[in-house]
Design an enzyme around this catalytic site. Structure first.
Site, short mmCIF file in Angstrom:
data_model
loop_
_atom_site.label_atom_id
_atom_site.label_comp_id
_atom_site.label_asym_id
_atom_site.label_seq_id
_atom_site.Cartn_x
_atom_site.Cartn_y
_atom_site.Cartn_z
N LEU A 153 0.86 -1.18 0.00
CA LEU A 153 0.00 0.00 0.00
C LEU A 153 0.89 1.23 0.00
O LEU A 153 2.09 1.15 0.30
CB LEU A 153 -0.90 0.01 1.24
N SER A 154 0.31 2.38 -0.29
CA SER A 154 1.15 3.59 -0.33
C SER A 154 1.80 3.86 1.02
O SER A 154 2.92 4.37 1.08
CB SER A 154 0.33 4.80 -0.79
N GLU A 155 1.12 3.49 2.12
CA GLU A 155 1.70 3.68 3.45
C GLU A 155 1.29 2.56 4.39
O GLU A 155 0.15 2.09 4.37
CB GLU A 155 1.25 5.01 4.07
N THR A 156 2.23 2.17 5.23
CA THR A 156 1.95 1.35 6.41
C THR A 156 2.40 2.15 7.63
O THR A 156 3.54 2.62 7.69
CB THR A 156 2.69 0.01 6.36
#
Length: 263
Positions: free
Chosen positions: A48-51
């Protein structure tokens, strides 16, 4: 099986009123920090774009953000997702939660309308048009600004919607990414955000970018309340209030899944 460490994982759609809207982020609550290379592997696996990773520190939390490629200094939608998990899943009873991060203290308030993040503002400064930006545009930008991203101001919303930039060219820039913005027809401003260096070709909704966009549009429009629309395929709406050197960003978040990481 013995020796397997299990971690909870929540996937949350941030700046969304229902699933499949806004920007998805993973949130992994920890009791103590894992090795940095393991945090990055988890983020890469999540893809995902961010964790966001959070660790309790008294009544506060430490917060770090990882893209599939690197740790970053600030991420708005993953902070919103982390606060959602703290309030909805970790039994946190207070009306606001404080996160300690690379960008200093970040406070998220629970309101009747959803969540409100209090972030540091960045007023981008005018710069000459970089060659990489000239190469990907077939229109003349009204301005190019530099904060922690390059901000490219276009004449109207349709120019933003029509963009299909060559990301390999944008990757040459020395900033985090590139944000294209213009006045909106139904919003104060619209934007699209591209972060090829972080393996995030186009980010659906980017809270941190609005730490730069809201101060710019507030100054340009001579108003402190900015209604912003990020015009990605998923899309998202952000209500931003510029208060001195801070930006309050209002949004909602919804659960998509809860899972277990096995290490």
């Amino acid at each position: 099986m013995s020796g397997i460490k299990e971690l909870d994982l929540f996937q949350v759609d941030a700046f969304a009123e229902r699933v499949f809207e806004g920007n998805p982020a993973a949130v992994v609550p920890l009791q103590q920090w894992l090795a940095d290379d393991l945090l990055l592997k988890i983020a890469e696996e999540n893809n995902l774009s961010e964790t966001a990773f959070i660790v309790p520190q008294g009544e506060r939390y430490q917060l770090r953000w990882f893209t599939p490629a690197a740790e970053v200094d600030l991420c708005g939608h993953a902070t919103l997702a982390a606060a959602h998990v703290v309030f909805e899943h970790l039994g946190y009873a207070h009306k606001q939660v404080s996160f300690e991060s690379r960008s200093g203290e970040l406070i998220v308030h629970r309101t009747e309308q959803g969540l409100m993040m209090d972030f540091p503002a960045t007023l981008p400064e005018s710069v000459a048009v970089p060659e990489a930006i000239s190469q990907v545009l077939n229109v003349e930008p009204q301005a190019v600004l530099l904060g922690f991203d390059h901000i490219v101001v276009l004449a109207d919303e349709q120019q933003v919607l029509d963009l299909s930039p060559d990301l390999s060219v944008l990757q040459r820039l020395d900033s985090r990414g590139v944000v294209f913005t213009a006045p909106g027809s139904n919003y104060d401003c619209v934007s699209r955000c591209f972060f090829p260096k972080l393996n995030v070709p186009e980010d659906p909704v980017t809270g941190s970018a609005h730490c730069q966009l809201a101060p710019y549009w507030a100054q340009r429009l001579n108003k402190n309340h900015i209604l912003a629309r990020q015009a990605s395929r998923r899309g998202g709406t952000l209500q931003c209030v510029v208060v001195g050197d801070r930006v309050q960003i209002h949004g909602t978040a919804v659960d998509y899944l809860k899972g277990t990481i096995k290490l």
